[in-house]
Design an enzyme around this catalytic site. Structure first.
Site, PDB file in Angstrom:
ATOM      1  N   HIS A  38     -24.972  10.344 -17.322  1.00  0.00           N
ATOM      2  CA  HIS A  38     -23.472  10.608 -18.568  1.00  0.00           C
ATOM      3  C   HIS A  38     -23.067  11.615 -19.392  1.00  0.00           C
ATOM      4  CE1 HIS A  38     -25.536   6.505 -19.237  1.00  0.00           C
ATOM      5  NE2 HIS A  38     -25.355   6.673 -20.478  1.00  0.00           N
ATOM      6  N   CYS A  81     -27.997   7.340 -26.694  1.00  0.00           N
ATOM      7  CA  CYS A  81     -27.434   8.075 -26.331  1.00  0.00           C
ATOM      8  C   CYS A  81     -26.257   9.002 -25.686  1.00  0.00           C
ATOM      9  CB  CYS A  81     -27.989   8.011 -24.501  1.00  0.00           C
ATOM     10  SG  CYS A  81     -26.949   6.318 -23.931  1.00  0.00           S
ATOM     11  N   GLN A  87     -20.481   6.465 -17.465  1.00  0.00           N
ATOM     12  CA  GLN A  87     -21.519   5.822 -17.810  1.00  0.00           C
ATOM     13  C   GLN A  87     -22.006   5.796 -16.636  1.00  0.00           C
ATOM     14  OE1 GLN A  87     -21.427   5.215 -22.988  1.00  0.00           O
ATOM     15  NE2 GLN A  87     -22.747   4.409 -21.498  1.00  0.00           N
ATOM     16  N   LYS A  93     -21.216   2.321 -32.206  1.00  0.00           N
ATOM     17  CA  LYS A  93     -21.693   2.675 -32.300  1.00  0.00           C
ATOM     18  C   LYS A  93     -22.090   4.910 -32.211  1.00  0.00           C
ATOM     19  CE  LYS A  93     -25.537  -0.141 -29.114  1.00  0.00           C
ATOM     20  NZ  LYS A  93     -26.153   0.364 -28.088  1.00  0.00           N
TER      21      LYS A  93
END
Length: 363
Positions: A272, A159, A186, A243
């Protein structure tokens, strides 16, 4: 790959070219059977909303879930659908597209079952993101990659990666991005439906002067920030941070891109936020950056400090656009820009991005 269509015979008073008319009708009216795996989860529920909002063309919807959620019923376009137990059988034989959001373990375990009859699996987990033969797609950035899927799997990025790349991809088109320093803030909903529940419960307990006992997060999240999301993955960096480091290189694609990231959980319910220092090969002015971002698909420029206009989680929740602002020159690098962006991680950061990928596959 299998193709299924309605076949009709009709007469057009304006045209006697039956073949052309029929082929046009078929193209506009494909028979589409869609599945959602993990239908009871936060992202699974968002899939239902977004498919309805976008009027995704389908003739049948099938929901799958674990033993815990099997048997539940959800309404989609006025019709109740019961969640079927996900099993290793031929339930996916006639399904064209399967949206999968049930965790990496389930994705790995059921990938062959889902794809063996030609179903395209759009996977929301991290299970296949870095596999060379699985495209990792943000439609605003690398839509064409979705058309080359040797294993029948398309991976949905993390995301935070999605929100960040939508915000800065236009800069990369003007001058290649060489490095990114990112700090993410986040929301608790990134941990699933239990995240907001725990935040709200803690706020109420603290208001009453009672102790809190965190279950979802490592520590109390109410009135706190936690600078760890995921376990340690590399040299003190967490899995969530790595990531973003690895996915951006694959998507843009920029194999030499250098990324350093810090991911922080904050007591925000949804959406976020990311602070980015973007360093490009050639210098981009603030004005040019604003022009590029304002014209970029999926972006909305909100950048007027004097009038207190900038992206915030409250404004970006429950919608699909990434808001971008606070654009200014980086004071440590001649070719650097500081950028602040916000986006709904359940929608654009997960479900909406997956549905947009599916829309790329339509005839």
């Amino acid at each position: 790959q299998k193709k299924k269509h309605r076949f009709i015979v009709f007469y057009s008073a304006k045209s006697c070219n039956f073949a052309t008319d029929i082929l046009y009708f078929i193209k506009q009216n494909p028979i589409m059977k869609v599945a959602i795996v993990g239908a009871s989860g936060a992202v699974g529920q968002e899939f239902l909303r977004i498919l309805a909002e976008r009027n995704f063309p389908m003739d049948e919807l099938v929901l799958f879930g674990s033993e815990r959620s099997a048997g539940r019923k959800y309404t989609f376009k006025g019709k109740d659908h019961e969640v079927k137990l996900l099993q290793h059988n031929d339930d996916f034989k006639d399904i064209d597209i399967a949206f999968v959001s049930a965790g990496g373990g389930t994705s790995k375990d059921f990938a062959e079952t889902i794809t063996k009859h030609g179903t395209v699996m759009i996977d929301n987990s991290s299970a296949f993101r870095m596999d060379e033969d699985v495209p990792l797609v943000v439609p605003e950035v690398n839509a064409a990659d979705a058309l080359n899927r040797p294993r029948g799997i398309i991976a949905n990025p993390n995301c935070t990666t999605i929100v960040s790349l939508v915000a800065i991809n236009a800069l990369n088109q003007d001058s290649p991005i060489q490095s990114i320093i990112a700090s993410s803030y986040q929301a608790v909903s990134g941990a699933g439906a239990s995240g907001p529940r725990e935040l709200m419960e803690e706020v109420e307990l603290l208001r009453e002067g009672k102790p809190v006992h965190p279950q979802v997060f490592q520590y109390q999240i109410a009135y706190n920030v936690i600078p760890q999301i995921g376990g340690e993955a590399y040299e003190g960096y967490t899995s969530e941070e790595m990531k973003m480091q690895n996915e951006g290189r694959k998507i843009m694609p920029l194999p030499d891109l250098r990324v350093s990231c810090t991911c922080v959980r904050v007591p925000v319910v949804r959406s976020h936020s990311v602070s980015l220092v973007v360093r490009t090969r050639e210098k981009l002015s603030v004005q040019r950056a604003r022009e590029l971002i304002a014209a970029a698909p999926g972006c909305r420029l909100v950048d007027d400090l004097a009038n207190r206009q900038y992206p915030m989680p409250l404004d970006t929740s429950d919608q699909d656009t990434v808001f971008v602002g606070r654009i200014r020159e980086d004071l440590t690098c001649d070719n650097g820009l500081n950028i602040w962006c916000c986006g709904d991680q359940v929608r654009k950061g997960a479900a909406t991005n997956a549905v947009q990928i599916a829309q790329l596959l339509l005839p």
